[in-house]
Each structure stands twice: as C-alpha cells, then as structure tokens.
Enzyme design. Structure first.
Site, PDB file in Angstrom:
ATOM      1  N   LYS A 112       0.893  -1.314   0.063  1.00 39.64           N
ATOM      2  CA  LYS A 112       0.065  -0.052  -0.042  1.00 39.64           C
ATOM      3  C   LYS A 112       0.953   1.447   0.009  1.00 39.64           C
ATOM      4  O   LYS A 112       0.487   2.372  -0.415  1.00 39.64           O
ATOM      5  CB  LYS A 112      -0.809  -0.239   1.297  1.00 39.64           C
ATOM      6  CG  LYS A 112      -2.159   0.975   1.108  1.00 39.64           C
ATOM      7  CD  LYS A 112      -2.938   0.647   2.370  1.00 39.64           C
ATOM      8  CE  LYS A 112      -3.824   1.686   2.733  1.00 39.64           C
ATOM      9  NZ  LYS A 112      -4.726   1.433   3.845  1.00 39.64           N
ATOM     10  N   GLU A 218     -10.963   5.715   4.992  1.00 40.95           N
ATOM     11  CA  GLU A 218     -10.807   5.030   6.277  1.00 40.95           C
ATOM     12  C   GLU A 218     -11.444   5.785   7.492  1.00 40.95           C
ATOM     13  O   GLU A 218     -12.014   5.055   8.565  1.00 40.95           O
ATOM     14  CB  GLU A 218      -9.416   4.544   6.620  1.00 40.95           C
ATOM     15  CG  GLU A 218      -9.050   3.686   5.399  1.00 40.95           C
ATOM     16  CD  GLU A 218      -7.644   3.376   5.301  1.00 40.95           C
ATOM     17  OE1 GLU A 218      -6.804   4.097   6.062  1.00 40.95           O
ATOM     18  OE2 GLU A 218      -7.032   2.439   4.509  1.00 40.95           O
ATOM     19  N   ASP A 241      -5.710   7.766  12.840  1.00 41.27           N
ATOM     20  CA  ASP A 241      -5.289   6.110  12.221  1.00 41.27           C
ATOM     21  C   ASP A 241      -3.894   5.983  11.869  1.00 41.27           C
ATOM     22  O   ASP A 241      -3.276   6.530  11.096  1.00 41.27           O
ATOM     23  CB  ASP A 241      -6.270   6.357  10.824  1.00 41.27           C
ATOM     24  CG  ASP A 241      -6.128   4.887  10.306  1.00 41.27           C
ATOM     25  OD1 ASP A 241      -5.333   3.982  10.943  1.00 41.27           O
ATOM     26  OD2 ASP A 241      -6.761   4.459   9.366  1.00 41.27           O
TER      27      ASP A 241
END
Ligand code: AMP
Length: 664
Positions: A112, A218, A241
């Site tokens: 990612k 997210e 996050d």
C-alpha cells in the site's frame, strides 16, 4: 435573439483539466465490472480494510446480529497483507508471512505504500533500504515489484496486481464464511489517497473479480464503526489512524447522521513499519558490534530480524520489557537481546513527535478549539502503543480516547456498515461522492465541468461565464453529466433558460452558475446574471435519475477510450475561440479605444485583415485543425500588434508633450 451560448472564461487553465486526464488514465479496468450481478437488498456485500500490514474483512448478513468480522482459515480476524511466491505457488496472508524468511526476495509486503506511486518518488527510494524484495521502475515509471518467481526468472508486478491478490484472498475468506459467492465489496482507503491511488485500488478489485461498489475513506469508516452514524445532533470527531505505513488524521463533523470531512492531514510515511525499522537498526548495530556482521547485507537476515522486532514492538505495548531471540540470524549465529519500553520510546522519540503535527494542522484548518472536539477515535494497530495514546490524549488536555472497538477492526467494521447501506437495507447516512463530473454546455458544444467526478457531497461550486454574442437576451443552460469534452457524448440532466436579459454587448454580462448537491444527491443549478440580478434555478434529483454502475462504467470507459480524440476536438474548438476572441477585441480596439489614435491607413489595413480572417474562419471552420487556427492567429497578431503598439506609443508621446507644455 437566436440560440444563446455560454462562454467559459477560464476553461483552458482550469485545474480540473489535469485531474480529468489523471482520472482517465486510471480507469482502464472499469469495464470489467459489467458482468457483476446488480445489488439488491439480499446481495452479500463485504467491507474490506485493505491495510498496509494487515487486512480485515467484515459483513452484515443479518441486521439483528450486526457486523461480523470474518476470521481467516487460521481463525484470525486480521490477515497479513503479504504475498509470497515460491517456484510452484503463490501464497497470500499467513502462510506467506510465515515463510517470509525462507523467500525474502519473493515475499511482498507493505504494498500500500507503493500503490499509485512513481519509482523515483523519494519516499519509495527511502523505503527500498529496509525491503527484502526489489522495487523497480515499471510501466510509465511507476514503482513495480520484482518477484523472482519461477526458478530464478524474474517477473515485475504492479502494486495493483499484488493488492488484487490480497483482495482475492479476502474474497475467498468471506466466501468460505458465508458459503456463497461474494462479488461486491466496499473497500477503504486513506483519506489523503489521490484519485490515482483510489483508482488503482479499484483496479486491484477488478483484477480480483470484485466489484468495488464504493471506496470510502478509512476515518469515515472508523467513525461509522463507533456508532456515530446513528447519533442525532452535532458532534466533532477527530480520527487518528496510525497503521503499518501511514498516518491519517481527519476531523469529521457529524450533523444529524451525516458526516462531513472538515479537514484532513497526515503523514504518508509514518507508521508501525517505521518503528520496526528503528528497532531493526538498533539491533543490527548491536549485532555488528558483537559479531562484525552487517544484517542489511543478507535478505534472509533482514526478514528474520524485521519479523522479530515487529513482535517485540507489539509486546512492548503491554510489557515493560521483552526479548528477541533468533536461533540463526546469519552465518549460524544466535541472537538474543532484551529491550525495554523506555528504550523503544527513546529510539522512536522523533517519530512520536511527528504524531502531533497533522493534528495541529487539522485543528488550525478547521478553526476549532481543542475543547470543541467531542470524540477522539484511535484507529490502526499502532495506536495500541501506549506512548502514541498518551501523546494524543495529552494534546487534548487528558481527554479520554474512544476505544470500544478493536482498532485493527474498526475500519472494516465501518466498511461493512456502509456496504449494508448500499445494499439498500438502511437509509444512507454517509457522505457520498459524485460518480461522474457535472457541468454545463459552453460554446462549441464543449462541456465545462463544474463539479469534478469524485467530489464529496454535499457540495457547492460556482463558476463565472459570459456571453459570446452581442445583445443576447436569452441564455440557455444545459446541465450534463460525464467526462467527455463534448456535451453530445455526455448525458443531459436538464435544461433551463435565463430570459429577458438587458441588452448588453458580448462578454459584458457576468453569469454566475452555481451547482449544489445536497446530502440526498439532489442537484440544484442556479444561474444569475450579476448586473441585472436575473436568476433562475432547476433541481435534478440524481438519486432517481442516477445511472446504473454499468452505465457509469461505460461512460468512464468511453471517456478513456476517446480521451485523445476529445483532446484534439477540444483543442481545435479552443483555438478557434482564441482566434475569434482576438478578432473581436481588435475590432473593439480599432472602432472604440483607439478610434481616434490610429492612422486611417492603419485602421483600414487592420479592418481588412480582420474581415479576411472572418471569411477564412467561415470557409474553413469544418476542416481547419488546431494548428491552422493557431497559425492564422499568429499571423494576424504579427500584423496587427505592432500597429497597435505604435499607436499607443504615439498617444503616450502626445500626452507627455501636453504635460510638458502645460507645466510651462
Ligand atoms: P494496520 O495497518 O492498522 O493493520 O496496523 C498495523 C500496524 O500496527 C503494524 O505495524 C503492527 O505492527 C502494528 N501493531 C499491531 N498491533 C500492535 C500492538 N499491540 N502494539 C504496537 N503496534 C501494533
């Protein structure tokens, strides 16, 4: 007046032009969605958190049971985002992670961090050092991974392909759990992911045979998971996050069940892997001191050390001391060392300091005070680190952190809730995005995009236009949806007209066109002529008239296929417009602003040049290319501009002389 046409003022340099081409380049796999069954309230749709280090999948099968986080074949609720290649097979998830030290060069992790990035990106270059596999420059200079797959033969794979293997694994895990085919998924991405990275993620889904019905951010998924979607009233929620590779901070405003992103910030290169690298550096220095051996020189040793330090780091979230113990790190040497939580915090102290910067940015951008934040959600495995928690809590003067959901699972949990909403079981409460660009027709049959595709709603964007003909008393507005440059290739959503406008010369009126989409996808378009105040609006309910996924895909595919062709047409129309505008402004100069200053002979010469130009346009309108129009413009500019310059110089000289004589 005949048919009225709007003229886009700043079409050529609008920043959207570049977004559009980015988007188009990345739409290559959209068409593959076409074979998926349509969504119904009974269709199983999973929510997938495609994480840097771990991925997690969840589903709502039954409203009463609620969200079920789906365990993998080993019973674990999170699955390593790792793909390993051996001579004969491909492994994904736990087996790949477990064998990573055996096949260090063929085990791909942290993909990612690479998706949608170029090989030359400084962050990609910095990561290379601690990766046991090779990153190479692939198609268009993108970062690809070299997999050394079959018996020494190497194969370069794109991050999309690797991600698709992880998505396929998550699909299989879900299918084993529900005992049925899973074709549809909601997939989450960091809020700061750009269009290219989002599209690459969608592409990965298509390669895996998954129809990604929605990409959601997210932090928004996390906020949904914490149940904020149901809360009435107004709340400001900060989501931090900190995952394996990235740090993402979002400030959300929740008003009567609807989320709006107020500000986002983050660090695309801060996460658990950075802490792992610090520990690895620390231990490799000790190893060097004791055994004069460089761990970094051996890919197997890198893999082994990395997996042990990651475990040690996790231990230190609950223990004050831990130990790494590796039987044969390299050359048969055993490695056994202790580390304390305090030492770990010291090794990472500069990284931990970076945690506050993005929080400060979102607070500053939103203009909110610390005390105005109602909830702080911590998401991502690395927020389990006590130091990370205390730094954030202290910044908010010791405020309590929300932690009723496992931070590893919160994002997938929220994605599953969104998936259930999309199936039609629940009222939509999440901010949506526009699936296609919206805009109006301007002269030449061109589409002037006002709201770009992918814009979060609700939204409101205005743009100014003017007329292209003298004394236009009627202006027709045609509202379209689509990515193509010419409106005839896009979809007409509605039309209306501004009438009884006061007669004004062309380019004098200022028409403000405002597009606004409310939380229910209702699009309102208002046009207002500023000098007269004449205004009219239409409302288009996009939810009712919304295109199916297949239709959207077809339009996006067409847009990509015809992008080159559209560019040629758009370029030609704009070149023609530029020539016509020059003629128009030169006529004004000759007849009005410089009417008395030009020599008769010059005036005549310019006028006949302009007349000739108009005839040329008429005769060649259909056949001339962009270059023909540009060349013609260049030629008449070469002729007219020096004459005009001379006239201005003459005026300036005369004025100076006048001043001088009046002073005398
Ligand atoms: P995510 O991308 O959200 O799955 O986060 C994964 C990252 O969280 C990895 O770097 C893990 O090493 C890290 N992580 C998971 N659990 C813990 C823990 N208990 N303590 C510290 N880091 C953890």
């Amino acid at each position: 007046m005949g048919s009225a046409i709007l003229l886009a003022l700043n079409l050529a340099n609008s920043s959207f032009a570049s977004n559009l081409s980015d988007g188009n380049q990345n739409n290559r796999t959209q068409g593959k969605f076409a074979s998926f069954a349509p969504l119904t309230p009974d269709t199983p749709v999973v929510g997938i958190d495609l994480g840097t280090t771990y991925s997690c999948v969840a589903i709502i099968r039954n409203e009463r049971i609620g969200v079920e986080v789906i365990p993998n074949e080993s019973g674990n609720r999170i699955t390593p985002s790792v793909v390993g290649f051996t001579d004969d097979e491909r492994m994904v998830g736990e087996p790949a992670k477990n064998q990573a030290h055996l096949f260090p060069q063929r085990t791909i992790y942290g993909i990612k961090r690479l998706i949608g990035r170029k090989f030359g990106d400084p962050e990609v270059q910095a990561d290379k050092e601690w990766l046991s596999y090779e990153i190479v420059s692939g198609k268009d200079g993108s970062a690809y991974v070299r997999t050394n797959v079959v018996r020494g033969l190497s194969r370069d794979l794109s991050p999309e392909e690797i991600s698709s293997m992880i998505l396929l694994k998550m699909k299989q895990i879900s299918e084993a759990f529900v005992g049925n085919d899973i074709q549809h998924a909601v997939v989450t991405v960091p809020a700061y992911f750009n269009d290219g990275q989002r599209q690459a993620t969608k592409d990965a889904g298509a390669i895996a045979g998954l129809n990604i019905v929605r990409i959601i951010n997210e932090p928004t998924a996390a906020a949904l998971a914490y149940g904020f979607g149901k809360i009435k009233g107004n709340r400001k929620i900060l989501v931090a996050d900190l995952g394996g590779g990235t740090y993402d901070v979002s400030l959300l405003d929740l008003k009567d069940g609807l989320f709006t992103v107020l500000a986002i910030s983050g660090d695309t290169h801060l996460g658990g892997e950075d802490f792992d690298q610090r520990l690895a550096e620390h231990f490799s220095k000790i190893f060097m001191k004791k055994h004069q051996k460089e761990v970094k020189s051996d890919n197997r040793a890198i893999q082994l050390l990395m997996s042990h330090v990651e475990k040690a780091k996790r231990d230190l979230s609950t223990l004050l001391y831990t130990r790494i113990s590796i039987e044969n790190l390299m050359h048969g040497i055993e490695f056994n060392e202790q580390i304390s939580r305090a030492r770990f915090e010291e090794l990472c102290s500069d990284l931990f300091k970076k945690i506050i910067d993005p929080i400060e940015i979102v607070m500053r951008d939103s203009g909110l005070k610390k005390t105005e934040i109602d909830s702080i959600l911590l998401v991502g495995g690395s927020t389990r680190i006590p130091k990370v928690r205390s730094i954030i809590s202290e910044y908010f003067n010791g405020k309590e952190l929300s932690q009723n959901i496992n931070p590893d699972e919160a994002v997938a949990y929220g994605a599953a809730i969104q998936a259930a909403m999309l199936r039609g079981n629940k009222k939509r409460i999440l901010i949506d995005i526009t699936p296609l660009s919206l805009g109006v027709e301007v002269s030449g049959g061109l589409m002037s995009h006002i709201i770009p595709r992918g814009t979060q709603i609700p939204t409101k964007i205005a743009q100014s236009y003017t007329t292209e003909q003298d004394y236009q008393q009627l202006i027709k507005l045609s509202v379209y949806e689509g990515e193509r440059s010419l409106v005839k290739e896009n979809r007409l959503l509605g039309q209306f007209a501004l009438t009884d406008l006061p007669a004004m010369k062309r380019r004098v009126p200022s028409i403000q066109v405002t597009f606004s989409i409310d939380e229910n996808s209702i699009l309102s378009v208002t046009a207002r002529e500023e000098t007269s105040g004449i205004e009219k609006s239409i409302t288009i309910n996009q939810d009712k008239s919304r295109l199916s996924n297949d239709e959207i895909n077809r339009m996006l595919q067409d847009a990509q296929r015809y992008a080159e062709q559209d560019k040629v047409i758009e370029g030609r129309i704009n070149a023609q417009k530029a020539l016509e505008n020059y003629i128009f402004s030169m006529e004004n100069t000759v007849d009005e602003s410089l009417a008395n200053a030009l020599l008769i002979i010059d005036k005549k010469a310019i006028k006949s040049t302009l007349k000739e130009a108009k005839i040329w346009i008429k005769e060649n309108e259909d056949s001339a290319t962009q270059i023909d129009f540009e060349d013609y413009l260049h030629d008449i500019q070469l002729f007219c501009d020096p004459i005009i310059k001379r006239a201005y110089k003459r005026i300036a000289k005369e004025l100076a002389e006048e001043d001088y004589s009046s002073e005398l």
